[in-house]
Scaffold this motif. Structure first.
Motif, PDB file in Angstrom:
ATOM      1  N   GLN A  24       0.865  -1.235  -0.033  1.00  0.00           N
ATOM      2  CA  GLN A  24       0.093  -0.036   0.055  1.00  0.00           C
ATOM      3  C   GLN A  24       0.777   1.145  -0.109  1.00  0.00           C
ATOM      4  OE1 GLN A  24      -0.636  -2.861   1.748  1.00  0.00           O
ATOM      5  NE2 GLN A  24      -2.788  -3.321   1.020  1.00  0.00           N
ATOM      6  N   LEU A  25       1.919   1.245   0.600  1.00  0.00           N
ATOM      7  CA  LEU A  25       3.108   2.420   0.741  1.00  0.00           C
ATOM      8  C   LEU A  25       3.453   2.644  -0.502  1.00  0.00           C
ATOM      9  CD1 LEU A  25       4.049   4.420   2.657  1.00  0.00           C
ATOM     10  CD2 LEU A  25       5.863   2.807   3.095  1.00  0.00           C
ATOM     11  N   VAL A  26       3.901   1.512  -1.383  1.00  0.00           N
ATOM     12  CA  VAL A  26       4.413   1.643  -2.695  1.00  0.00           C
ATOM     13  C   VAL A  26       3.213   2.344  -3.674  1.00  0.00           C
ATOM     14  CG1 VAL A  26       4.884   0.149  -4.773  1.00  0.00           C
ATOM     15  CG2 VAL A  26       6.053  -0.284  -2.698  1.00  0.00           C
ATOM     16  N   GLN A  27       2.039   1.995  -3.466  1.00  0.00           N
ATOM     17  CA  GLN A  27       0.971   2.387  -4.022  1.00  0.00           C
ATOM     18  C   GLN A  27       0.625   3.875  -3.885  1.00  0.00           C
ATOM     19  OE1 GLN A  27      -1.983  -0.636  -3.264  1.00  0.00           O
ATOM     20  NE2 GLN A  27      -1.485  -1.687  -5.359  1.00  0.00           N
ATOM     21  N   GLY A  28       1.390   4.476  -2.475  1.00  0.00           N
ATOM     22  CA  GLY A  28       1.060   5.742  -2.311  1.00  0.00           C
ATOM     23  C   GLY A  28      -0.228   5.801  -1.282  1.00  0.00           C
ATOM     24  N   ARG A  29      -0.569   4.949  -0.577  1.00  0.00           N
ATOM     25  CA  ARG A  29      -1.857   5.033   0.266  1.00  0.00           C
ATOM     26  C   ARG A  29      -1.295   4.772   1.676  1.00  0.00           C
ATOM     27  NH1 ARG A  29      -5.924   0.661  -1.049  1.00  0.00           N
ATOM     28  NH2 ARG A  29      -3.948  -0.699  -1.411  1.00  0.00           N
ATOM     29  N   ILE A  30      -0.774   5.895   2.270  1.00  0.00           N
ATOM     30  CA  ILE A  30      -0.186   5.906   3.394  1.00  0.00           C
ATOM     31  C   ILE A  30      -1.173   5.234   4.619  1.00  0.00           C
ATOM     32  CG2 ILE A  30       1.028   7.300   5.056  1.00  0.00           C
ATOM     33  CD1 ILE A  30       1.842   8.976   2.612  1.00  0.00           C
ATOM     34  N   LEU A  31      -2.259   5.866   4.754  1.00  0.00           N
ATOM     35  CA  LEU A  31      -3.148   5.660   5.999  1.00  0.00           C
ATOM     36  C   LEU A  31      -3.484   4.029   5.864  1.00  0.00           C
ATOM     37  CD1 LEU A  31      -4.742   6.399   8.132  1.00  0.00           C
ATOM     38  CD2 LEU A  31      -6.690   6.773   6.794  1.00  0.00           C
ATOM     39  N   ALA A  32      -3.740   3.468   4.577  1.00  0.00           N
ATOM     40  CA  ALA A  32      -4.046   1.903   4.458  1.00  0.00           C
ATOM     41  C   ALA A  32      -2.723   1.221   4.838  1.00  0.00           C
ATOM     42  CB  ALA A  32      -4.481   1.551   3.063  1.00  0.00           C
ATOM     43  N   ALA A  33      -1.592   1.738   4.583  1.00  0.00           N
ATOM     44  CA  ALA A  33      -0.297   0.745   4.790  1.00  0.00           C
ATOM     45  C   ALA A  33      -0.156   0.903   6.536  1.00  0.00           C
ATOM     46  CB  ALA A  33       0.864   1.896   4.229  1.00  0.00           C
ATOM     47  N   LEU A  34      -0.303   1.980   6.993  1.00  0.00           N
ATOM     48  CA  LEU A  34      -0.291   2.121   8.786  1.00  0.00           C
ATOM     49  C   LEU A  34      -1.208   1.185   9.299  1.00  0.00           C
ATOM     50  CD1 LEU A  34       0.218   6.014   9.224  1.00  0.00           C
ATOM     51  CD2 LEU A  34       1.990   4.024   9.573  1.00  0.00           C
ATOM     52  N   VAL A  35      -2.506   1.364   8.802  1.00  0.00           N
ATOM     53  CA  VAL A  35      -3.665   0.165   9.388  1.00  0.00           C
ATOM     54  C   VAL A  35      -3.176  -1.099   9.170  1.00  0.00           C
ATOM     55  CG1 VAL A  35      -5.927  -0.429   9.300  1.00  0.00           C
ATOM     56  CG2 VAL A  35      -5.463   2.160   9.593  1.00  0.00           C
ATOM     57  N   PHE A  36      -2.905  -1.651   8.024  1.00  0.00           N
ATOM     58  CA  PHE A  36      -2.305  -3.015   7.721  1.00  0.00           C
ATOM     59  C   PHE A  36      -1.147  -3.314   8.631  1.00  0.00           C
ATOM     60  CE2 PHE A  36      -4.975  -2.925   3.912  1.00  0.00           C
ATOM     61  CZ  PHE A  36      -6.127  -3.866   4.123  1.00  0.00           C
ATOM     62  N   ALA A  37      -0.181  -2.508   8.632  1.00  0.00           N
ATOM     63  CA  ALA A  37       0.969  -2.925   9.422  1.00  0.00           C
ATOM     64  C   ALA A  37       0.912  -3.012  10.734  1.00  0.00           C
ATOM     65  CB  ALA A  37       1.930  -1.728   9.167  1.00  0.00           C
ATOM     66  N   ILE A  38      -0.010  -1.941  11.415  1.00  0.00           N
ATOM     67  CA  ILE A  38      -0.287  -2.256  12.860  1.00  0.00           C
ATOM     68  C   ILE A  38      -1.345  -3.342  13.286  1.00  0.00           C
ATOM     69  CG2 ILE A  38      -1.776  -1.002  14.735  1.00  0.00           C
ATOM     70  CD1 ILE A  38      -0.549   1.738  13.417  1.00  0.00           C
ATOM     71  N   LEU A  39      -2.242  -3.696  12.335  1.00  0.00           N
ATOM     72  CA  LEU A  39      -3.162  -4.890  12.934  1.00  0.00           C
ATOM     73  C   LEU A  39      -2.111  -5.972  12.421  1.00  0.00           C
ATOM     74  CD1 LEU A  39      -6.351  -3.652  11.008  1.00  0.00           C
ATOM     75  CD2 LEU A  39      -5.988  -3.795  13.629  1.00  0.00           C
ATOM     76  N   VAL A  40      -1.615  -6.375  11.566  1.00  0.00           N
ATOM     77  CA  VAL A  40      -0.736  -7.468  11.471  1.00  0.00           C
ATOM     78  C   VAL A  40       0.156  -7.865  12.377  1.00  0.00           C
ATOM     79  CG1 VAL A  40       0.490  -8.646   9.637  1.00  0.00           C
ATOM     80  CG2 VAL A  40      -1.653  -7.643   8.653  1.00  0.00           C
ATOM     81  N   PHE A  41       0.794  -6.780  12.570  1.00  0.00           N
ATOM     82  CA  PHE A  41       2.234  -6.806  13.573  1.00  0.00           C
ATOM     83  C   PHE A  41       1.643  -7.040  14.913  1.00  0.00           C
ATOM     84  CE2 PHE A  41       4.816  -5.096  10.157  1.00  0.00           C
ATOM     85  CZ  PHE A  41       5.521  -6.298   9.924  1.00  0.00           C
ATOM     86  N   GLY A  42       0.383  -6.114  15.304  1.00  0.00           N
ATOM     87  CA  GLY A  42      -0.118  -6.380  16.388  1.00  0.00           C
ATOM     88  C   GLY A  42      -0.708  -7.728  16.774  1.00  0.00           C
ATOM     89  N   GLY A  43      -1.330  -8.133  15.783  1.00  0.00           N
ATOM     90  CA  GLY A  43      -1.860  -9.723  16.085  1.00  0.00           C
ATOM     91  C   GLY A  43      -0.774 -10.784  16.114  1.00  0.00           C
ATOM     92  N   TYR A  44       0.238 -10.405  15.143  1.00  0.00           N
ATOM     93  CA  TYR A  44       1.452 -11.544  15.534  1.00  0.00           C
ATOM     94  C   TYR A  44       2.209 -11.243  16.640  1.00  0.00           C
ATOM     95  CZ  TYR A  44       1.032 -12.906  10.516  1.00  0.00           C
ATOM     96  OH  TYR A  44       0.430 -13.063   9.229  1.00  0.00           O
ATOM     97  N   ALA A  45       2.246 -10.474  17.190  1.00  0.00           N
ATOM     98  CA  ALA A  45       2.892  -9.932  18.479  1.00  0.00           C
ATOM     99  C   ALA A  45       2.218 -11.005  19.630  1.00  0.00           C
ATOM    100  CB  ALA A  45       2.962  -8.497  18.856  1.00  0.00           C
ATOM    101  N   LEU A  46       0.962 -10.805  19.537  1.00  0.00           N
ATOM    102  CA  LEU A  46       0.176 -11.607  20.535  1.00  0.00           C
ATOM    103  C   LEU A  46       0.035 -12.886  20.231  1.00  0.00           C
ATOM    104  CD1 LEU A  46      -2.308  -8.569  21.316  1.00  0.00           C
ATOM    105  CD2 LEU A  46      -0.245  -9.371  22.650  1.00  0.00           C
TER     106      LEU A  46
END
Length: 74
Positions: A24-46
């Protein structure tokens, strides 16, 4: 960026395989990139709670598909 199924979307989807949200960041969609990264890494961290890890995996797959199917609004 490009039409659905274009080379740019394929590259973005491949980026998401290795780092969720990067496509998403490569496509220029910064908010979507942040949301996906936080949700995925948050889920994997737990991972030890099982359910958040499953949710993280679902969002990881969703991020890959979202990048591959993205169509620019312009």
């Amino acid at each position: 960026m490009s039409q659905q199924g274009s080379g740019g979307n394929v590259i973005a989807a491949l980026c998401n395989i290795f780092f969720p949200g990067l496509g998403q960041l490569v496509q220029g969609r910064i908010l979507a990139a942040l949301v996906f990264a936080i949700l995925v890494f948050g889920g994997y961290a737990l991972w030890f709670l099982v359910v958040p890890a499953v949710i993280g995996a679902v969002f990881h797959l969703w991020a890959i598909i979202d990048a591959a199917r993205y169509r620019s609004g312009g």
